[in-house]
Design a protein around this motif. Structure first.
Motif, PDB file in Angstrom:
ATOM      1  N   GLU A  39       0.850  -1.191   0.000  1.00  0.00           N
ATOM      2  CA  GLU A  39       0.000   0.000   0.000  1.00  0.00           C
ATOM      3  C   GLU A  39       0.886   1.243   0.000  1.00  0.00           C
ATOM      4  O   GLU A  39       2.034   1.195   0.456  1.00  0.00           O
ATOM      5  N   LYS A  40       0.357   2.362  -0.497  1.00  0.00           N
ATOM      6  CA  LYS A  40       1.085   3.635  -0.463  1.00  0.00           C
ATOM      7  C   LYS A  40       0.201   4.696   0.184  1.00  0.00           C
ATOM      8  O   LYS A  40      -1.006   4.685   0.006  1.00  0.00           O
ATOM      9  N   HIS A  41       0.834   5.606   0.930  1.00  0.00           N
ATOM     10  CA  HIS A  41       0.133   6.723   1.560  1.00  0.00           C
ATOM     11  C   HIS A  41       1.085   7.911   1.579  1.00  0.00           C
ATOM     12  O   HIS A  41       2.051   7.920   2.362  1.00  0.00           O
ATOM     13  N   LEU A  42       0.834   8.890   0.700  1.00  0.00           N
ATOM     14  CA  LEU A  42       1.682  10.072   0.568  1.00  0.00           C
ATOM     15  C   LEU A  42       3.139   9.654   0.358  1.00  0.00           C
ATOM     16  O   LEU A  42       3.447   8.987  -0.613  1.00  0.00           O
ATOM     17  N   ASP A  43       4.032  10.017   1.264  1.00  0.00           N
ATOM     18  CA  ASP A  43       5.451   9.680   1.125  1.00  0.00           C
ATOM     19  C   ASP A  43       5.842   8.408   1.864  1.00  0.00           C
ATOM     20  O   ASP A  43       7.025   8.161   2.110  1.00  0.00           O
ATOM     21  N   TRP A  44       4.847   7.600   2.215  1.00  0.00           N
ATOM     22  CA  TRP A  44       5.079   6.361   2.949  1.00  0.00           C
ATOM     23  C   TRP A  44       4.625   5.161   2.123  1.00  0.00           C
ATOM     24  O   TRP A  44       3.687   5.259   1.345  1.00  0.00           O
ATOM     25  N   ILE A  45       5.281   4.022   2.341  1.00  0.00           N
ATOM     26  CA  ILE A  45       4.947   2.790   1.632  1.00  0.00           C
ATOM     27  C   ILE A  45       4.829   1.663   2.646  1.00  0.00           C
ATOM     28  O   ILE A  45       5.752   1.438   3.452  1.00  0.00           O
ATOM     29  N   LYS A  46       3.694   0.953   2.619  1.00  0.00           N
ATOM     30  CA  LYS A  46       3.545  -0.231   3.474  1.00  0.00           C
ATOM     31  C   LYS A  46       4.159  -1.405   2.732  1.00  0.00           C
ATOM     32  O   LYS A  46       3.824  -1.664   1.574  1.00  0.00           O
ATOM     33  N   VAL A  47       5.066  -2.094   3.414  1.00  0.00           N
ATOM     34  CA  VAL A  47       5.821  -3.164   2.777  1.00  0.00           C
ATOM     35  C   VAL A  47       5.754  -4.448   3.586  1.00  0.00           C
ATOM     36  O   VAL A  47       5.448  -4.448   4.771  1.00  0.00           O
ATOM     37  N   ILE A  48       6.058  -5.527   2.899  1.00  0.00           N
ATOM     38  CA  ILE A  48       6.238  -6.820   3.535  1.00  0.00           C
ATOM     39  C   ILE A  48       7.589  -7.344   3.070  1.00  0.00           C
ATOM     40  O   ILE A  48       7.968  -7.175   1.919  1.00  0.00           O
ATOM     41  N   GLY A  49       8.323  -7.910   4.000  1.00  0.00           N
ATOM     42  CA  GLY A  49       9.613  -8.506   3.684  1.00  0.00           C
ATOM     43  C   GLY A  49       9.588  -9.978   4.028  1.00  0.00           C
ATOM     44  O   GLY A  49       8.543 -10.532   4.358  1.00  0.00           O
ATOM     45  N   THR A  50      10.730 -10.607   3.992  1.00  0.00           N
ATOM     46  CA  THR A  50      10.772 -12.037   4.290  1.00  0.00           C
ATOM     47  C   THR A  50      10.423 -12.328   5.748  1.00  0.00           C
ATOM     48  O   THR A  50       9.933 -13.405   6.054  1.00  0.00           O
ATOM     49  N   GLU A  51      10.661 -11.347   6.648  1.00  0.00           N
ATOM     50  CA  GLU A  51      10.347 -11.572   8.055  1.00  0.00           C
ATOM     51  C   GLU A  51       9.735 -10.353   8.735  1.00  0.00           C
ATOM     52  O   GLU A  51       9.632 -10.317   9.963  1.00  0.00           O
ATOM     53  N   LYS A  68      14.790  -8.629 -12.025  1.00  0.00           N
ATOM     54  CA  LYS A  68      16.128  -8.576 -11.437  1.00  0.00           C
ATOM     55  C   LYS A  68      16.174  -9.279 -10.085  1.00  0.00           C
ATOM     56  O   LYS A  68      17.201  -9.293  -9.428  1.00  0.00           O
ATOM     57  N   LEU A  69      15.068  -9.857  -9.666  1.00  0.00           N
ATOM     58  CA  LEU A  69      15.016 -10.567  -8.390  1.00  0.00           C
ATOM     59  C   LEU A  69      14.854 -12.057  -8.629  1.00  0.00           C
ATOM     60  O   LEU A  69      14.217 -12.472  -9.589  1.00  0.00           O
ATOM     61  N   HIS A  70      15.423 -12.847  -7.757  1.00  0.00           N
ATOM     62  CA  HIS A  70      15.074 -14.263  -7.756  1.00  0.00           C
ATOM     63  C   HIS A  70      15.040 -14.769  -6.325  1.00  0.00           C
ATOM     64  O   HIS A  70      15.633 -14.173  -5.433  1.00  0.00           O
ATOM     65  N   ALA A  71      14.303 -15.816  -6.122  1.00  0.00           N
ATOM     66  CA  ALA A  71      14.111 -16.365  -4.787  1.00  0.00           C
ATOM     67  C   ALA A  71      15.138 -17.463  -4.530  1.00  0.00           C
ATOM     68  O   ALA A  71      15.454 -18.245  -5.421  1.00  0.00           O
ATOM     69  N   VAL A  72      15.649 -17.492  -3.321  1.00  0.00           N
ATOM     70  CA  VAL A  72      16.580 -18.533  -2.894  1.00  0.00           C
ATOM     71  C   VAL A  72      15.964 -19.191  -1.670  1.00  0.00           C
ATOM     72  O   VAL A  72      15.565 -18.509  -0.725  1.00  0.00           O
ATOM     73  N   TRP A  73      15.877 -20.497  -1.686  1.00  0.00           N
ATOM     74  CA  TRP A  73      15.323 -21.210  -0.545  1.00  0.00           C
ATOM     75  C   TRP A  73      16.270 -22.327  -0.157  1.00  0.00           C
ATOM     76  O   TRP A  73      16.731 -23.107  -0.994  1.00  0.00           O
ATOM     77  N   ASN A  74      16.563 -22.396   1.116  1.00  0.00           N
ATOM     78  CA  ASN A  74      17.355 -23.476   1.692  1.00  0.00           C
ATOM     79  C   ASN A  74      16.520 -24.115   2.788  1.00  0.00           C
ATOM     80  O   ASN A  74      15.878 -23.395   3.565  1.00  0.00           O
ATOM     81  N   PRO A  75      16.489 -25.442   2.862  1.00  0.00           N
ATOM     82  CA  PRO A  75      15.678 -26.111   3.878  1.00  0.00           C
ATOM     83  C   PRO A  75      15.937 -25.560   5.276  1.00  0.00           C
ATOM     84  O   PRO A  75      17.071 -25.333   5.666  1.00  0.00           O
ATOM     85  N   GLY A  76      14.845 -25.300   5.996  1.00  0.00           N
ATOM     86  CA  GLY A  76      14.933 -24.816   7.356  1.00  0.00           C
ATOM     87  C   GLY A  76      15.163 -23.322   7.484  1.00  0.00           C
ATOM     88  O   GLY A  76      15.277 -22.811   8.585  1.00  0.00           O
ATOM     89  N   LYS A  77      15.236 -22.616   6.364  1.00  0.00           N
ATOM     90  CA  LYS A  77      15.455 -21.170   6.389  1.00  0.00           C
ATOM     91  C   LYS A  77      14.341 -20.476   5.619  1.00  0.00           C
ATOM     92  O   LYS A  77      13.726 -21.075   4.745  1.00  0.00           O
ATOM     93  N   PRO A  78      14.089 -19.187   5.927  1.00  0.00           N
ATOM     94  CA  PRO A  78      13.054 -18.469   5.167  1.00  0.00           C
ATOM     95  C   PRO A  78      13.504 -18.206   3.732  1.00  0.00           C
ATOM     96  O   PRO A  78      14.700 -18.213   3.430  1.00  0.00           O
ATOM     97  N   VAL A  79      12.541 -17.984   2.863  1.00  0.00           N
ATOM     98  CA  VAL A  79      12.843 -17.638   1.475  1.00  0.00           C
ATOM     99  C   VAL A  79      13.561 -16.295   1.467  1.00  0.00           C
ATOM    100  O   VAL A  79      13.196 -15.375   2.186  1.00  0.00           O
ATOM    101  N   GLU A  80      14.606 -16.190   0.651  1.00  0.00           N
ATOM    102  CA  GLU A  80      15.325 -14.927   0.485  1.00  0.00           C
ATOM    103  C   GLU A  80      15.148 -14.460  -0.941  1.00  0.00           C
ATOM    104  O   GLU A  80      15.143 -15.268  -1.873  1.00  0.00           O
ATOM    105  N   TYR A  81      14.992 -13.160  -1.135  1.00  0.00           N
ATOM    106  CA  TYR A  81      14.926 -12.582  -2.462  1.00  0.00           C
ATOM    107  C   TYR A  81      16.211 -11.805  -2.664  1.00  0.00           C
ATOM    108  O   TYR A  81      16.571 -10.967  -1.860  1.00  0.00           O
ATOM    109  N   VAL A  82      16.910 -12.098  -3.742  1.00  0.00           N
ATOM    110  CA  VAL A  82      18.191 -11.450  -4.006  1.00  0.00           C
ATOM    111  C   VAL A  82      18.206 -10.891  -5.415  1.00  0.00           C
ATOM    112  O   VAL A  82      17.511 -11.378  -6.310  1.00  0.00           O
TER     113      VAL A  82
END
Length: 88
Positions: A39-51, A68-82
């Motif tokens: 979501e966006k509100h004026l000069d602010w942005i509501k975001v979600i990250g991996t955690e 330009k992004l891809h997901a990396v997943w390793n068992p037992g760890k959260p998904v990372e976007y790099v």
């Protein structure tokens, strides 16, 4: 629903609980961390990250095309976007 992809643009990008600057950040994330725009509100942005979920200032992030992004997943760890390197 994620509308756009961003990355944290400061060495330590602050995340707030609301779209006002009168409070202290609840956490910070390192530069280059992936964020999805909810979501966006004026000069602010509501975001979600991996955690995390919260609000960032528009000036603290950079827009990044999804290809330009891809997901990396390793068992037992959260998904990372790099960011994909130019050689990929």
């Amino acid at each position: 629903m994620i509308h756009t992809h961003l990355v944290a643009g400061k060495a330590t990008t602050p995340i707030y609980t609301s779209h006002t600057a009168d409070g202290s950040p609840v956490t910070t994330i390192p530069k280059g961390s992936w964020l999805g725009v909810i979501e966006k509100h004026l000069d602010w942005i509501k975001v979600i990250g991996t955690e995390i979920e919260g609000w960032v200032r528009k000036t603290d992030v950079e827009e990044l095309p999804p290809l330009k992004l891809h997901a990396v997943w390793n068992p037992g760890k959260p998904v990372e976007y790099v960011m994909r390197s130019k050689a990929s």
